[in-house]
Design a protein around this motif. Structure first.
Motif, PDB file in Angstrom:
ATOM      1  N   GLY A 137       8.216   1.279  -3.571  1.00  0.00           N
ATOM      2  CA  GLY A 137       8.435   2.357  -4.554  1.00  0.00           C
ATOM      3  C   GLY A 137       7.538   3.551  -4.328  1.00  0.00           C
ATOM      4  O   GLY A 137       7.514   4.141  -3.252  1.00  0.00           O
ATOM      5  N   THR A 165       0.264  -7.983   0.235  1.00  0.00           N
ATOM      6  CA  THR A 165       0.949  -8.270   1.500  1.00  0.00           C
ATOM      7  C   THR A 165       0.565  -7.260   2.585  1.00  0.00           C
ATOM      8  O   THR A 165       0.298  -6.092   2.317  1.00  0.00           O
ATOM      9  N   GLY A 191       9.529  -4.068  -5.570  1.00  0.00           N
ATOM     10  CA  GLY A 191      10.931  -3.771  -5.898  1.00  0.00           C
ATOM     11  C   GLY A 191      11.858  -4.946  -5.648  1.00  0.00           C
ATOM     12  O   GLY A 191      11.410  -6.097  -5.532  1.00  0.00           O
ATOM     13  N   GLY A 193      13.405  -5.705  -3.002  1.00  0.00           N
ATOM     14  CA  GLY A 193      13.146  -6.324  -1.697  1.00  0.00           C
ATOM     15  C   GLY A 193      12.071  -7.394  -1.822  1.00  0.00           C
ATOM     16  O   GLY A 193      12.174  -8.472  -1.229  1.00  0.00           O
ATOM     17  N   GLU A 197      12.290 -11.556  -1.363  1.00  0.00           N
ATOM     18  CA  GLU A 197      11.400 -12.435  -0.583  1.00  0.00           C
ATOM     19  C   GLU A 197      11.044 -13.686  -1.389  1.00  0.00           C
ATOM     20  O   GLU A 197      11.075 -14.811  -0.883  1.00  0.00           O
ATOM     21  N   SER A 235      11.793   0.748  -5.917  1.00  0.00           N
ATOM     22  CA  SER A 235      12.623   1.947  -5.956  1.00  0.00           C
ATOM     23  C   SER A 235      13.803   1.806  -6.903  1.00  0.00           C
ATOM     24  O   SER A 235      14.106   2.710  -7.671  1.00  0.00           O
ATOM     25  N   LEU A 502      10.006  -2.490   5.755  1.00  0.00           N
ATOM     26  CA  LEU A 502       8.918  -1.549   5.912  1.00  0.00           C
ATOM     27  C   LEU A 502       8.128  -1.851   7.173  1.00  0.00           C
ATOM     28  O   LEU A 502       7.348  -1.061   7.620  1.00  0.00           O
TER      29      LEU A 502
HETATM   30  N1  LIG Z   1       2.842  -4.992   3.454  1.00  0.00           N
HETATM   31  C1  LIG Z   1       4.106  -4.724   3.764  1.00  0.00           C
HETATM   32  N2  LIG Z   1       4.403  -3.906   4.793  1.00  0.00           N
HETATM   33  C2  LIG Z   1       5.674  -3.613   5.106  1.00  0.00           C
HETATM   34  N3  LIG Z   1       6.750  -4.076   4.420  1.00  0.00           N
HETATM   35  C3  LIG Z   1       6.512  -4.874   3.380  1.00  0.00           C
HETATM   36  C4  LIG Z   1       5.193  -5.246   2.998  1.00  0.00           C
HETATM   37  N4  LIG Z   1       5.271  -6.056   1.912  1.00  0.00           N
HETATM   38  C5  LIG Z   1       6.584  -6.194   1.644  1.00  0.00           C
HETATM   39  N5  LIG Z   1       7.338  -5.495   2.514  1.00  0.00           N
HETATM   40  C6  LIG Z   1       8.816  -5.341   2.548  1.00  0.00           C
HETATM   41  O1  LIG Z   1       9.126  -4.075   1.999  1.00  0.00           O
HETATM   42  C7  LIG Z   1      10.456  -4.074   1.530  1.00  0.00           C
HETATM   43  C8  LIG Z   1      10.624  -3.127   0.367  1.00  0.00           C
HETATM   44  O2  LIG Z   1       9.760  -3.485  -0.655  1.00  0.00           O
HETATM   45  P1  LIG Z   1      10.044  -3.279  -2.211  1.00  0.00           P
HETATM   46  O3  LIG Z   1       8.809  -3.776  -2.896  1.00  0.00           O
HETATM   47  O4  LIG Z   1      11.299  -3.888  -2.582  1.00  0.00           O
HETATM   48  O5  LIG Z   1      10.074  -1.703  -2.370  1.00  0.00           O
HETATM   49  P2  LIG Z   1      11.306  -0.688  -2.555  1.00  0.00           P
HETATM   50  O6  LIG Z   1      11.912  -1.001  -3.874  1.00  0.00           O
HETATM   51  O7  LIG Z   1      10.658   0.656  -2.536  1.00  0.00           O
HETATM   52  O8  LIG Z   1      12.259  -0.919  -1.436  1.00  0.00           O
HETATM   53  C9  LIG Z   1      10.744  -5.513   1.152  1.00  0.00           C
HETATM   54  O9  LIG Z   1      11.940  -5.884   1.742  1.00  0.00           O
HETATM   55  C10 LIG Z   1       9.576  -6.312   1.692  1.00  0.00           C
HETATM   56  O10 LIG Z   1      10.030  -7.378   2.489  1.00  0.00           O
END
Ligand SMILES: Nc1ncnc2c1ncn2[C@@H]1O[C@H](COP(=O)(O)OP(=O)(O)O)[C@@H](O)[C@H]1O
Ligand SMILES: CCCCCCCCCCCCC/C=C/[C@@H](O)[C@H](COP(=O)(O)O)NC(=O)CCCCC
Ligand SMILES: [Ca+2]
Length: 594
Positions: A137, A165, A191, A193, A197, A235, A502
C-alpha cells in the motif's frame, strides 16, 4: 456445561456523576442516577466486547499512563460510530474510569469483571504471529502496527511474535514450515496479497497435516482451525472491507482482540491437475487480468496504480474468445440477483454451516436440502457458454472495497459454499464503461443486456490462446512475470528471493533500479502495443486475488467455509450497538443471530 453466571451491583462514580453499576450474566451496564436516585441514561456493554479491566486511572494512547488511585478502575471496551454508504460501523476503544466508595469494592469489581471475561470469552487469542509487509500500500504497515495495533494487543494481554517480511512469500513459507505451537492465530499487516500468503500457508499446512493432496480437484479439503486476522495496510484491502465493512486498523485490531470468528468460502484454482492458487475475492480474466498485469509496472504509484492502469486498459478496448462451463446452484433457491446482503449473523451462511458440516436432520430447509452434497464429476449438470468476453470472473464473496462499495457481486455470501460467476460479453466502449461505472454507484451492474451472473459451485474456463501465444512461456514474457509470481506451487514454495510481486522490484537498488526503470519503460511500450493492437486473438492473464496466473485453461471449485477470519461480517446499522455473541465462543461451527 452451564457456567455459573457472575452478578454484582453497586454504586460507583463516573467523574462527578453517580451511577449504578450492574454486572449481570453477559452484560455490564452503568446507569446515571439523579439526585433523587432515579435512573437517567444507561450504557450497556456486552462482556464479550470488553477489551480489558485495569486498576487505577489508565490511558493507553498516545502513551500508556497509569495513575494508581486505589479506589478507581478503568474499563476498556468496543465503541461504535456510524459510517455512511452501507459500510460497517467504525470501532474504537471506549474508556470509562469508575471510582468506587472503597478499595475493597474496587478490587471486587475488577475480580468479577475479569471472571466474567474468562467465562464468556474462552476463545480469545492469547498469542499471535504477526507478519508486516513494509512495502504494501502506502508503505505505512510498520507504523500502523506499532502505533495503533500493538498497544491494543498489549492492553488485552495478547503477546505477539512480529515478523517484518524481507521478501515475498516469506509469511506463507513461515506458516508452512515453522513450529506454530502456542499461536492462536496469524495476522497480516498489509493488503490482499499479504492475506493471500497467509491463506496459502494456513490451508497448505492444514492439508499437509491431514494428509490431503491439494492438487486433487475433487478432494474434500480439511477446514482450517488457525484463525487469520487482517490489519488493512494495502492497496485494495478487499478481503478486510468485505468481511469487516470498513478498512480501519483499529476496528480490525478490536475484532482480533475479542476473538471474533467469520468463516469464509475459498475457491481452489487448478491448472492441468495441479493446484495453481486459492482465491477468496477474484478469479478474473480479461479486464481485471489486464489491469493487474499493467498495474505491476506502476507499483511506485501505490494504490493509484489500479486507477491509472484501469483507464489505460479500458482505452485498449480488448475482448477475448473463450468457453466457460459452470455447475449452477438452483436459481429458485439462491440467486446473485435477489437483492439480499450478507451481513453479520447471515442466516443463509449459518444454514450453510449445517449443510456443509453437520448435515443433521434439523437442517431441513429447502435451501439446505437443495444445496446438499454434489459431485463435480456429475457432467450432466454443467452448463456451457461460448463467446467473446470483455471479462469473466468468479468471486466467493461480494468483494466490496472502497473503490466499489457494493462490490463485484453485491448479494454474494461470505460463507454459503458458492461463488458468483459474472460473464461480461463483448460490447461497445460506452456499454462497458456503463458497466464499470455501476460498480461505483447503487445502480445494478447486472441489469445490462451483455452481462450474465450465475451462482455456482464450480467453473471451468478455456480461452483461445493468442496467434503466436499458445504457450505459457510467451505469456509470461509478454506480461513480464517472474516464476514465483505465477503462483506455481512448486517454484513458489521454494521461497526464492525473486518470487512474488514486489520481490523483483524491491530488490532493485541504485543503478540497478535506474536500469530497471528504463527496461520497464521499454517493456511497457511493447506491452501496450500488444494490448492495444487489433490482434483480437491475443490472450489475457488471470487475476487471482491480485496474483497473475498466465494460463488459458483453469478449473475452479468453491470450498465452503474452508478458513476462519477474526471478523464477524458487516454489521448493519440496526446491528451496530446491538449485541451479537461472538460466535467463536461456540467452539464448533455455529452462528448466533442478533
Ligand atoms: N518484504 C517484501 N518484499 C517484497 N514483496 C513482499 C514483501 N512482503 C510481502 N511481499 C509481497 O508483496 C505483495 C503485495 O503486498 P500487499 O501487502 O498485498 O500490498 P498491496 O495491497 O499494495 O499490493 C504480496 O503479494 C506479497 O507477497
Ligand atoms: C477504470 C475504473 C474502473 C472502476 C471499476 C471498479 C471495480 C473495482 C473492483 C474491485 C476488485 C476487488 C477484487 C480484489 C482484488 C485484489 O485482490 C487485487 C489485489 O489487491 P492488493 O493486494 O491490495 O493490491 N486488486 C485488484 O486486482 C485491483 C483491481 C482494480 C480494478 C480497477
Ligand atoms: Ca460464497
Amino acid at each position: 456445561m452451564e457456567t455459573e453466571s457472575v452478578r454484582m451491583e453497586s454504586s460507583v462514580w463516573l467523574g462527578n456523576k453517580r451511577q449504578r453499576a450492574l454486572l449481570s450474566g453477559w452484560r455490564f451496564s452503568w446507569t446515571e442516577l439523579d439526585k433523587k436516585n432515579r435512573d437517567k441514561t444507561t450504557v450497556s456493554v456486552p462482556v464479550s466486547e470488553v477489551v480489558a479491566v485495569q486498576e487505577g486511572q489508565v490511558e493507553i494512547l498516545p502513551q500508556k499512563k497509569v495513575k494508581d488511585t486505589e479506589r478507581d478502575f478503568t474499563l476498556f471496551y468496543v465503541k461504535r460510530s456510524k459510517t455512511s454508504g452501507g459500510k460497517g460501523p467504525l470501532w474504537s476503544l471506549g474508556r470509562s474510569q469508575f471510582s468506587c466508595p472503597s478499595r475493597d469494592l474496587r478490587d471486587q469489581w475488577v475480580t468479577q469483571l475479569r471472571i466474567a471475561l474468562k467465562t464468556h470469552c474462552p476463545s480469545r487469542p492469547h498469542r499471535l504471529l504477526v507478519f508486516i509487509n513494509p512495502y504494501g500500500g502506502k508503505k505505512k504497515a510498520q507504523q500502523i502496527y506499532h502505533s495503533t495495533v500493538a498497544p491494543l494487543f498489549e492492553l488485552a494481554g495478547i503477546s505477539s511474535h512480529v515478523v517484518v517480511t524481507e521478501r515475498a512469500n516469506q509469511a506463507r513459507d513461515h506458516i508452512l514450515k515453522k513450529d506454530l505451537i502456542g499461536f492462536d492465530g496469524v495476522i497480516c499487516v498489509g493488503g490482499d496479497g499479504m492475506f493471500s500468503e497467509l491463506l496459502h500457508g494456513v490451508i497448505g499446512r492444514t492439508q499437509q497435516e491431514a494428509g490431503i493432496s491439494e492438487h486433487d480437484p475433487s478432494a474434500m479439503l480439511q477446514p482450517c482451525d488457525l484463525h487469520i486476522g487482517i490489519i488493512p495496510a494495502g492497496s485494495t484491502d478487499c478481503v478486510c472491507f468485505a468481511t469487516v465493512g470498513v478498512n480501519d486498523p483499529v476496528t480490525s485490531a478490536l475484532h482480533i482482540v475479542i476473538g471474533d470468528s467469520q468463516p469464509l468460502d475459498v475457491c481452489s484454482v487448478h491448472h492441468r491437475s495441479t493446484l495453481a492458487r486459492y482465491s477468496v475475492s477474484l478469479v478474473g480474466y480479461g479486464f481485471y487480468g489486464d489491469v493487474l498485469a499493467e498495474s505491476e509496472r506502476h507499483r511506485w504509484m501505490g494504490p493509484l496504480r489500479y486507477d491509472y492502469s484501469g483507464c489505460l486498459v479500458y482505452l485498449c478496448n480488448r475482448s477475448y474468445q473463450g468457453i466457460v462451463q459452470y455447475l449452477p446452484v438452483d436459481s429458485q433457491i439462491t440467486s446473485p440477483r435477489d437483492n439480499s446482503r450478507c451481513l453479520s449473523g447471515c442466516k443463509v451462511c449459518s444454514e450453510s454451516t449445517e449443510r456443509l458440516f453437520h448435515r443433521s436432520e434439523s437442517c431441513s430447509s429447502l435451501y439446505s436440502r437443495q444445496l446438499g452434497q454434489y459431485s463435480i464429476e456429475s457432467e450432466g449438470e454443467w452448463v456451457s457458454v461460448e463467446g467473446r468476453f470483455r471479462c469473466v470472473y468468479l468471486t466467493c464473496m461480494s468483494s466490496s472495497c472502497p473503490r466499489s462499495p457494493k462490490g463485484l457481486s453485491p448479494s454474494a455470501h461470505l460463507a454459503d459454499g458458492t461463488g458468483d460467476l459474472i460473464l461480461v460479453r463483448n460490447t461497445n466502449p460506452l456499454g462497458f464503461l456503463t458497466y464499470l461505472h455501476r460498480h461505483t454507484t447503487t445502480q445494478d451492474q447486472f441489469d445490462l443486456p451483455f452481462v450474465e451472473v450465475h451462482r455456482v459451485r464450480a467453473a471451468r474456463f478455456c480461452f483461445s490462446p493468442g496467434e503466436e501465444e499458445d504457450d505459457e512461456d510467451h505469456l509470461k514474457e509478454s506480461h513480464n512475470i517472474t516464476a514465483g509470481a505465477l503462483g506455481d506451487p512448486e517454484t513458489a514454495r521454494e521461497g526464492d528471493e525473486e518470487s512474488g510481486r514486489l520481490g523483483s522490484q524491491q530488490c532493485l537498488a541504485g543503478k540497478q533500479r535506474d536500469q530497471g526503470i528504463k527496461e520497464d519503460g521499454r517493456k511497457k511500450r511493447d506491452y501496450l502495443c500488444g494490448l492495444c493492437s487489433n490482434k483480437q486473438s491475443a490472450a489475457s492473464v488471470w487475476n487471482c486475488d491480485g496474483e497473475i496466473l498466465p494460463y488459458n485453461e483453469i478449473s475452479c471449485r468453491v470450498h465452503g467455509q474452508l478458513v476462519r477470519l477474526f471478523a464477524r461480517g458487516i454489521e448493519d446499522d440496526a446491528g451496530s450497538g446491538k449485541y451479537r455473541e461472538g460466535n467463536r465462543n461456540c467452539k464448533g461451527r455455529c452462528f448466533l443471530h442478533s
